[in-house]
Write a protein that holds these residues in place. Sequence first.
Motif, short mmCIF file in Angstrom:
data_model
loop_
_atom_site.label_atom_id
_atom_site.label_comp_id
_atom_site.label_asym_id
_atom_site.label_seq_id
_atom_site.Cartn_x
_atom_site.Cartn_y
_atom_site.Cartn_z
N ILE A 406 0.86 -1.19 0.00
CA ILE A 406 0.00 0.00 0.00
C ILE A 406 0.89 1.24 0.00
N ALA A 407 0.72 2.07 -0.99
CA ALA A 407 1.43 3.35 -1.03
C ALA A 407 0.51 4.43 -0.46
N VAL A 408 0.92 5.04 0.61
CA VAL A 408 0.16 6.13 1.24
C VAL A 408 0.83 7.44 0.82
N LEU A 409 0.09 8.28 0.12
CA LEU A 409 0.66 9.46 -0.51
C LEU A 409 -0.18 10.69 -0.18
N GLY A 410 0.39 11.85 -0.42
CA GLY A 410 -0.37 13.09 -0.30
C GLY A 410 0.02 13.94 0.89
N PRO A 411 -0.21 15.24 0.80
CA PRO A 411 0.23 16.18 1.83
C PRO A 411 -0.52 16.08 3.15
N ASN A 412 -1.67 15.41 3.17
CA ASN A 412 -2.42 15.29 4.43
C ASN A 412 -2.32 13.90 5.04
N ALA A 413 -1.41 13.08 4.53
CA ALA A 413 -1.32 11.71 5.02
C ALA A 413 -0.67 11.61 6.39
N ASP A 414 0.21 12.54 6.71
CA ASP A 414 1.00 12.38 7.94
C ASP A 414 1.17 13.70 8.67
N SER A 415 0.06 14.36 8.96
CA SER A 415 0.12 15.64 9.65
C SER A 415 -1.04 15.77 10.62
N ILE A 416 -0.74 15.76 11.91
CA ILE A 416 -1.80 15.99 12.90
C ILE A 416 -2.32 17.41 12.79
N ALA A 417 -1.44 18.38 12.60
CA ALA A 417 -1.86 19.78 12.53
C ALA A 417 -2.87 20.00 11.42
N GLN A 418 -2.75 19.24 10.34
CA GLN A 418 -3.62 19.44 9.19
C GLN A 418 -4.90 18.61 9.26
N GLN A 419 -5.10 17.86 10.37
CA GLN A 419 -6.36 17.13 10.48
C GLN A 419 -7.16 17.52 11.71
N ILE A 420 -6.77 18.64 12.38
CA ILE A 420 -7.51 19.01 13.59
C ILE A 420 -8.26 20.33 13.47
N PRO A 446 -0.06 -7.92 9.15
CA PRO A 446 1.38 -7.93 9.46
C PRO A 446 2.28 -8.06 8.24
N ASP A 447 1.85 -8.76 7.22
CA ASP A 447 2.72 -8.97 6.06
C ASP A 447 2.53 -7.91 4.98
N THR A 448 1.86 -6.80 5.32
CA THR A 448 1.62 -5.74 4.35
C THR A 448 2.73 -4.70 4.41
N GLU A 449 3.22 -4.32 3.26
CA GLU A 449 4.23 -3.27 3.17
C GLU A 449 3.54 -1.93 2.93
N VAL A 450 3.77 -0.97 3.81
CA VAL A 450 3.19 0.37 3.69
C VAL A 450 4.30 1.36 3.43
N THR A 451 4.27 2.01 2.27
CA THR A 451 5.27 3.03 1.94
C THR A 451 4.60 4.40 1.95
N TYR A 452 5.42 5.44 2.00
CA TYR A 452 4.86 6.79 2.14
C TYR A 452 5.74 7.83 1.46
N ALA A 453 5.06 8.78 0.81
CA ALA A 453 5.70 10.00 0.31
C ALA A 453 4.62 11.07 0.21
#
Length: 756
Positions: A406-420, A446-453
């Motif tokens: 699973i590729a997790v992408l986008g500017p709002n994927a990893d920001s607490i400030a941007q989801q509150i 458990p056997d899932t690969e999660v990547t991020y950008a």
Amino acid sequence: MTDQPYRDPTAPVAERVRDLLGRMTLTEKVGQVNQRMYGWHAYDRNHSGHRLTDAFRAEVAAYGGMGALYGLQRADAWSGVGFADGITAADGARVADDVQRHVVENTRLGIPVLFVEEVPHGHQALDGTVLPVNLAVGATWDPGLYEAAAAAVGAEVRARGGHVALVSALDLVRDPRWGRAEECFGEDPYLAARLTEALVRGMRTADVAVVLKHFAGQGATVGGRNSAATELGARELHEIHLAAARAGIRAGAAGVMAAYNEFDGLPCVASRPLLTELLRERLDFDGIVMADGGAIDRLVRLTGDPVAAGALALDAGCDISLWDACFPRLAEAVAQGLVAERALDTAVARVLALKFRLGLFERPYTPAAGRPSDPRALSERVARASITLLANDGGVLPLTPSARRIAVLGPNADSIAQQIGDYTAPQRPGSRHVTVLDGIRAAAPPDTEVTYAPGCELVGGDLSGVPEAVALAAAADIAVLVLGGSSARSGDTTFDTNGAAVVSSANPAGMTCGEGVDLAELRLPDGQLGLLDAVAATGVPVVVVLVQGRPHALPDLSGTAAAVLSAWYPGPWGGRAVADVLFGTAGPEGRLPVSIPRSAAQLPVFYNAKDHRYRGYVDQPATARYAFGHGLSYTTVAYAPPRLSRARLTPDDPTLICRVTVRNTGERPVRETVQLYVRRLSGGSSWPRVRELRGFDRLDLRPGEEADAVFAIDADTLASVTRDLGLAVEPGELLLETGPSSGETQGVRLVIEPPS
């Protein structure tokens, strides 16, 4: 008995107010209707703790007391208060009691001060629980859940010494260009009314008084520009913008806040027709009216003089100010004959009555905290209930174990400030908050690969990060693209005098929403759209998750995204809620509280417009991309036509039962929100609307199960605004419609016969 009847707890409130008012000097009266000090200026914090400031002591001495203190525990980028110099949960009650003790013990009459706190979606204080924003609450269509969350947050506020919560509830998203859309429950008056009364009931269980913002019509300003004029007529005001206020008043709201906007040429805070004739006399409201921050100072442009400006607001029906320089000069206004002292007495009496009703004269200090419901758990429940599935082409959701990468992408994927969202305090470093990326990583097998950008920035058109995101997507089985907006303020943000952000196209400051951030163009920023197109071009299935505070205009994504989820700023634990829905641990329950436009050019796009049956535009449809009330589930649901217990009635006996049978025809359980709309076909005092929400019911159905949604129809359901702007059941022919959204209904005719 005491020789000071105002101190007798057994005496009626009116008698206590009358006695105390008779003992007060003009200066003391003026002090009770003023709230000009920022609460964070009342204390200093050093290595040994908190101390009261000389400025606070001088303010109390100048007026022989203090009516209210705003934001003692507020923390955010505007106030400049953070963990280094603010009041944490551990110190909140003690500091509040220190302030209260000084006021009570160092003034002639010992009148306690009201502690007024911002509670827009949770207490805006250090360590305060953050709820999802109001648009997310609206998407739950669940007043019971919201009442529980409001009660838990109210208990948190009360445990820290707060008495009054300022809560946005009365505004509606009639134009999604408005930056404060996130503070609204949605575009519909009925939905907003049900959630407003739930809010008031919940807060009252914690002995917290509620001041509802903003009265009136602030969500309908011209061009979606904050604090601008409105072009509302009196009928539109009554039909659309007063329903939540009526509901909140009936539920026991302690006050309303007069809005910045003008109505019929008068700023709300200076409008006697609005604040006295309508609010007091027509709606029978006996609570306080508070000015919005600095709103009375704006009246100087009309009066040319701050003394006359204060008199104008007081005479209109404003009882207590906020941060202004005009109300502190009311003694001069009385002396100059600009306003009668009895008008001041009336305002003071309302402020004192609230203090008596809250029991502050007997219990001025913070009560021992009980064990309230966990607000954090409720925050996550609200977030989960708000997640709305807009599209699911080919059934790509819920994600299956076959999605190993699973590729997790986008500017709002990893920001607490941007989801509150806006109106939030700094979050404690190291808190166990959950971004969407965090949630997916925790929920994946458990056997899932999660990547991020991130792929791109939130705003702007820089595509330099796209190649990295495309490479991750091309190597994945599925791409989750987290797009949307942000209301995140920072220490670098420039603010107006009232705390609104000052943002421009030349200096977007990474924000696309919130107070002061109005948009002319509702498309997602170019960088986000470029990222979406590039990732979709890889051929990998794309799931779009929109984390946002306003409805962005969406292009046709049917050939681009396999699924689209809406997650209005879901709060600090919202990432787990999103992940639960993505993986099917929870089904999507949310329903749209607003219509999603195709473009800003087609506005307004709200569903309950006047039914003139115009043809629309030549160059694009006039309908919404996604209709108000829309929301899919992971199963299929069939609706039978609605059935009425009787098809004819009179205004004297407007009661009947409407039933609709709903069947789960799929293979997964569902919580279905069944919606009831009224559409006038003939009769009535004014031109009818396309349809109007007048009820909803939630059914839990197992696969293959069917049940009836049952609606008890009464005068409230069928009433319309009459020629004299009252509410009554009017003769004519109606269509009662039921369905899963405003865009998908079946109807049955109902005739309301003239009275015999």
